[in-house]
Design a protein around this motif. Structure first.
Motif, PDB file in Angstrom:
ATOM      1  N   GLY A 162       1.263  -0.947  -0.155  1.00 51.03           N
ATOM      2  CA  GLY A 162       0.100   0.016   0.084  1.00 51.03           C
ATOM      3  C   GLY A 162       0.757   1.301   0.134  1.00 51.03           C
ATOM      4  O   GLY A 162       2.278   1.191  -0.005  1.00 51.03           O
ATOM      5  N   LEU A 163       0.654   2.032   0.149  1.00 46.76           N
ATOM      6  CA  LEU A 163       1.011   3.541   0.410  1.00 46.76           C
ATOM      7  C   LEU A 163       1.129   3.705   1.548  1.00 46.76           C
ATOM      8  O   LEU A 163       0.013   3.798   2.527  1.00 46.76           O
ATOM      9  CB  LEU A 163       0.008   4.706  -0.222  1.00 46.76           C
ATOM     10  N   HIS A 164       2.289   4.367   2.104  1.00 47.04           N
ATOM     11  CA  HIS A 164       2.932   4.189   3.162  1.00 47.04           C
ATOM     12  C   HIS A 164       2.573   5.345   4.101  1.00 47.04           C
ATOM     13  O   HIS A 164       2.158   6.470   4.911  1.00 47.04           O
ATOM     14  CB  HIS A 164       4.583   3.842   3.697  1.00 47.04           C
ATOM     15  N   HIS A 165       3.365   6.452   2.971  1.00 43.31           N
ATOM     16  CA  HIS A 165       3.398   7.946   3.145  1.00 43.31           C
ATOM     17  C   HIS A 165       4.020   8.849   1.321  1.00 43.31           C
ATOM     18  O   HIS A 165       4.733   8.824   1.015  1.00 43.31           O
ATOM     19  CB  HIS A 165       4.327   8.228   3.999  1.00 43.31           C
ATOM     20  N   VAL A 166       3.279   9.973   1.724  1.00 39.42           N
ATOM     21  CA  VAL A 166       3.625  11.198   0.563  1.00 39.42           C
ATOM     22  C   VAL A 166       5.226  12.506   0.848  1.00 39.42           C
ATOM     23  O   VAL A 166       4.465  12.994   2.082  1.00 39.42           O
ATOM     24  CB  VAL A 166       2.645  11.898  -0.278  1.00 39.42           C
TER      25      VAL A 166
ATOM     26  N   LEU B 137      -5.497  19.835   9.949  1.00 34.26           N
ATOM     27  CA  LEU B 137      -5.128  18.894  10.019  1.00 34.26           C
ATOM     28  C   LEU B 137      -3.575  19.361  10.992  1.00 34.26           C
ATOM     29  O   LEU B 137      -3.017  19.766  10.994  1.00 34.26           O
ATOM     30  CB  LEU B 137      -4.213  18.209   9.175  1.00 34.26           C
ATOM     31  N   GLU B 138      -3.542  18.019  12.494  1.00 36.32           N
ATOM     32  CA  GLU B 138      -2.658  18.245  13.110  1.00 36.32           C
ATOM     33  C   GLU B 138      -1.054  17.170  12.976  1.00 36.32           C
ATOM     34  O   GLU B 138      -2.122  16.568  12.670  1.00 36.32           O
ATOM     35  CB  GLU B 138      -3.739  18.200  14.772  1.00 36.32           C
ATOM     36  N   PRO B 139      -0.379  17.772  13.271  1.00 36.92           N
ATOM     37  CA  PRO B 139       0.701  16.355  12.802  1.00 36.92           C
ATOM     38  C   PRO B 139       0.542  15.323  13.997  1.00 36.92           C
ATOM     39  O   PRO B 139       0.808  15.695  15.401  1.00 36.92           O
ATOM     40  CB  PRO B 139       2.110  17.182  13.295  1.00 36.92           C
ATOM     41  N   THR B 140       0.782  14.126  13.937  1.00 34.15           N
ATOM     42  CA  THR B 140       1.180  13.090  14.667  1.00 34.15           C
ATOM     43  C   THR B 140       2.004  13.126  15.519  1.00 34.15           C
ATOM     44  O   THR B 140       2.527  12.722  16.911  1.00 34.15           O
ATOM     45  CB  THR B 140       1.142  11.480  13.821  1.00 34.15           C
TER      46      THR B 140
ATOM     47  N   ALA C   2       7.902  16.920  10.088  1.00 33.95           N
ATOM     48  CA  ALA C   2       6.102  15.864  10.597  1.00 33.95           C
ATOM     49  C   ALA C   2       5.616  15.711   9.955  1.00 33.95           C
ATOM     50  O   ALA C   2       5.441  14.863   8.922  1.00 33.95           O
ATOM     51  CB  ALA C   2       5.274  17.641  10.759  1.00 33.95           C
ATOM     52  N   SER C   3       4.701  14.900  10.064  1.00 28.39           N
ATOM     53  CA  SER C   3       4.030  13.705   9.989  1.00 28.39           C
ATOM     54  C   SER C   3       1.852  13.904  10.109  1.00 28.39           C
ATOM     55  O   SER C   3       2.071  13.807  11.286  1.00 28.39           O
ATOM     56  CB  SER C   3       4.458  12.424  10.622  1.00 28.39           C
ATOM     57  N   PHE C   4       1.739  14.320   9.265  1.00 30.34           N
ATOM     58  CA  PHE C   4       0.115  13.423   9.115  1.00 30.34           C
ATOM     59  C   PHE C   4      -0.363  12.229   9.362  1.00 30.34           C
ATOM     60  O   PHE C   4      -0.606  11.995   7.854  1.00 30.34           O
ATOM     61  CB  PHE C   4      -0.159  14.895   8.550  1.00 30.34           C
ATOM     62  N   ARG C   5      -0.932  12.014  10.246  1.00 32.50           N
ATOM     63  CA  ARG C   5      -1.691  10.580   9.434  1.00 32.50           C
ATOM     64  C   ARG C   5      -2.434  10.201   8.921  1.00 32.50           C
ATOM     65  O   ARG C   5      -3.491  11.307   9.488  1.00 32.50           O
ATOM     66  CB  ARG C   5      -1.858   9.554  10.788  1.00 32.50           C
ATOM     67  N   LEU C   6      -3.133   9.905   8.403  1.00 31.59           N
ATOM     68  CA  LEU C   6      -4.485   9.875   6.810  1.00 31.59           C
ATOM     69  C   LEU C   6      -4.716   8.473   6.856  1.00 31.59           C
ATOM     70  O   LEU C   6      -4.413   8.049   5.816  1.00 31.59           O
ATOM     71  CB  LEU C   6      -4.367  10.411   5.543  1.00 31.59           C
TER      72      LEU C   6
ATOM     73  N   SER D 165       0.555   8.083   5.485  1.00 32.10           N
ATOM     74  CA  SER D 165       0.134   9.665   5.637  1.00 32.10           C
ATOM     75  C   SER D 165       0.917  10.954   5.104  1.00 32.10           C
ATOM     76  O   SER D 165       1.429   9.733   3.419  1.00 32.10           O
ATOM     77  CB  SER D 165       1.467   9.383   6.912  1.00 32.10           C
ATOM     78  N   ILE D 166       1.548  11.766   5.553  1.00 28.58           N
ATOM     79  CA  ILE D 166       2.052  12.797   4.660  1.00 28.58           C
ATOM     80  C   ILE D 166       2.926  13.464   5.986  1.00 28.58           C
ATOM     81  O   ILE D 166       2.137  13.308   6.644  1.00 28.58           O
ATOM     82  CB  ILE D 166       1.277  13.824   4.778  1.00 28.58           C
ATOM     83  N   GLU D 167       4.270  13.558   5.071  1.00 24.48           N
ATOM     84  CA  GLU D 167       5.749  14.068   6.028  1.00 24.48           C
ATOM     85  C   GLU D 167       5.868  15.127   5.064  1.00 24.48           C
ATOM     86  O   GLU D 167       6.353  15.068   4.096  1.00 24.48           O
ATOM     87  CB  GLU D 167       6.057  12.728   6.010  1.00 24.48           C
TER      88      GLU D 167
END
Ligand code: ZN
Length: 136
Positions: free
Chosen positions: A7-11, A31-34, A47-51, A55-57
Protein backbone atom coordinates in the motif's frame (compact mmCIF):
# COMPACT_ATOMS: atom_id res chain seq x y z
CA UNK A 1 5.81 -6.78 -8.16
CA UNK A 2 2.13 -6.45 -7.18
CA UNK A 3 2.32 -8.68 -4.17
CA UNK A 4 5.49 -7.06 -2.88
CA UNK A 5 3.77 -3.67 -2.46
CA UNK A 6 1.20 -3.57 0.35
CA UNK A 7 0.00 0.00 0.00
CA UNK A 8 0.88 3.66 0.17
CA UNK A 9 2.96 4.26 3.30
CA UNK A 10 3.40 8.02 2.98
CA UNK A 11 3.90 10.92 0.62
CA UNK A 12 6.91 13.11 1.36
CA UNK A 13 6.66 16.86 0.74
CA UNK A 14 9.68 19.18 0.88
CA UNK A 15 9.04 22.60 2.46
CA UNK A 16 11.32 25.55 3.11
CA UNK A 17 9.80 26.32 6.52
CA UNK A 18 8.20 23.54 8.55
CA UNK A 19 6.61 26.03 10.97
CA UNK A 20 4.94 27.93 8.11
CA UNK A 21 3.84 24.65 6.51
CA UNK A 22 2.36 23.43 9.81
CA UNK A 23 0.31 26.65 10.01
CA UNK A 24 -0.96 26.11 6.45
CA UNK A 25 -1.87 22.48 7.06
CA UNK A 26 -3.70 23.45 10.28
CA UNK A 27 -5.63 26.38 8.83
CA UNK A 28 -6.35 25.15 5.30
CA UNK A 29 -6.79 21.42 6.00
CA UNK A 30 -7.51 21.23 9.73
CA UNK A 31 -4.71 18.71 10.18
CA UNK A 32 -2.63 18.25 13.34
CA UNK A 33 0.70 16.45 13.10
CA UNK A 34 1.03 13.02 14.71
CA UNK A 35 4.64 13.89 15.48
CA UNK A 36 7.31 16.45 14.69
CA UNK A 37 10.92 15.36 14.99
CA UNK A 38 14.41 16.02 13.79
CA UNK A 39 16.20 13.30 11.83
CA UNK A 40 19.83 14.21 12.37
CA UNK A 41 21.50 11.86 9.88
CA UNK A 42 19.25 13.14 7.06
CA UNK A 43 19.59 16.77 8.25
CA UNK A 44 15.83 17.33 8.18
CA UNK A 45 12.95 18.13 10.53
CA UNK A 46 9.82 16.12 9.80
CA UNK A 47 6.13 16.56 10.62
CA UNK A 48 3.89 13.56 9.99
CA UNK A 49 0.11 13.64 9.52
CA UNK A 50 -1.60 10.26 9.74
CA UNK A 51 -4.39 9.82 7.20
CA UNK A 52 -5.93 6.39 7.57
CA UNK A 53 -3.42 3.74 6.50
CA UNK A 54 -1.10 6.35 5.01
CA UNK A 55 0.42 9.64 6.01
CA UNK A 56 1.80 12.88 4.64
CA UNK A 57 5.27 13.84 5.79
CA UNK A 58 6.44 17.42 5.51
CA UNK A 59 10.14 18.03 5.94
CA UNK A 60 12.48 20.98 5.94
CA UNK A 61 16.27 20.91 5.70
CA UNK A 62 18.09 21.75 8.94
CA UNK A 63 21.39 22.25 7.16
CA UNK A 64 22.35 23.68 3.74
CA UNK A 65 24.22 20.45 2.93
CA UNK A 66 21.01 18.37 3.26
CA UNK A 67 19.85 16.72 0.02
CA UNK A 68 16.46 18.33 0.75
CA UNK A 69 18.09 21.78 0.61
CA UNK A 70 19.45 20.88 -2.84
CA UNK A 71 15.99 19.67 -3.91
CA UNK A 72 14.35 22.94 -2.77
CA UNK A 73 16.97 25.05 -4.54
CA UNK A 74 16.39 23.15 -7.77
CA UNK A 75 12.67 22.39 -7.74
CA UNK A 76 11.10 24.51 -5.01
CA UNK A 77 8.56 23.27 -2.47
CA UNK A 78 6.39 20.32 -3.37
CA UNK A 79 6.11 16.56 -3.57
CA UNK A 80 9.49 14.95 -3.02
CA UNK A 81 8.78 11.21 -2.92
CA UNK A 82 6.17 8.48 -2.64
CA UNK A 83 6.77 5.74 -0.06
CA UNK A 84 5.33 2.29 -0.70
CA UNK A 85 4.76 -0.18 2.13
CA UNK A 86 6.41 -3.57 1.77
CA UNK A 87 6.66 -6.60 4.05
CA UNK A 88 10.11 -7.63 2.82
CA UNK A 89 12.23 -4.70 1.72
CA UNK A 90 15.19 -6.82 0.58
CA UNK A 91 12.96 -8.91 -1.66
CA UNK A 92 11.21 -5.79 -3.07
CA UNK A 93 14.54 -4.01 -3.63
CA UNK A 94 15.98 -7.03 -5.43
CA UNK A 95 12.87 -7.48 -7.60
CA UNK A 96 12.86 -3.78 -8.54
CA UNK A 97 16.52 -3.90 -9.54
CA UNK A 98 16.06 -7.12 -11.51
CA UNK A 99 13.33 -5.30 -13.44
CA UNK A 100 15.68 -2.44 -14.25
CA UNK A 101 15.01 0.10 -11.48
CA UNK A 102 18.08 1.90 -10.16
CA UNK A 103 18.48 1.67 -6.39
CA UNK A 104 19.92 4.73 -4.64
CA UNK A 105 20.29 2.58 -1.53
CA UNK A 106 21.78 -0.80 -2.33
CA UNK A 107 21.09 -1.82 1.27
CA UNK A 108 18.05 -0.79 3.35
CA UNK A 109 18.70 1.89 5.98
CA UNK A 110 16.78 3.23 8.99
CA UNK A 111 14.08 5.86 8.32
CA UNK A 112 12.56 8.66 10.41
CA UNK A 113 10.25 6.34 12.37
CA UNK A 114 12.70 3.47 12.66
CA UNK A 115 11.42 1.65 9.57
CA UNK A 116 13.71 0.07 7.00
CA UNK A 117 13.79 2.25 3.89
CA UNK A 118 15.46 2.27 0.47
CA UNK A 119 15.08 4.74 -2.39
CA UNK A 120 14.73 4.03 -6.11
CA UNK A 121 16.08 6.66 -8.49
CA UNK A 122 13.34 8.72 -10.21
CA UNK A 123 14.97 8.23 -13.62
CA UNK A 124 13.95 4.57 -13.38
CA UNK A 125 10.49 5.19 -11.87
CA UNK A 126 8.98 7.67 -14.35
CA UNK A 127 10.16 10.85 -12.67
CA UNK A 128 9.03 10.18 -9.10
CA UNK A 129 11.46 9.32 -6.32
CA UNK A 130 10.14 6.08 -4.80
CA UNK A 131 10.88 4.93 -1.26
CA UNK A 132 10.33 1.33 -0.23
CA UNK A 133 9.35 1.20 3.42
CA UNK A 134 9.16 -1.79 5.78
CA UNK A 135 7.79 -1.46 9.31
CA UNK A 136 9.80 -3.36 11.90
ZN1 ZN B 1 9.73 9.04 3.18
Amino acid sequence: MDKLIKGLHHVGVAVSSLDDALKSYRSALGLEPTFVKEVKDQKIRVASFRLGESSIELFEPTDPTSTVAAFLAKRGEGMHHVALAVDDIREALEAAQKAGAVAIDKEPRIGAEGQLIAFLHPKSTRGTLVELCQER
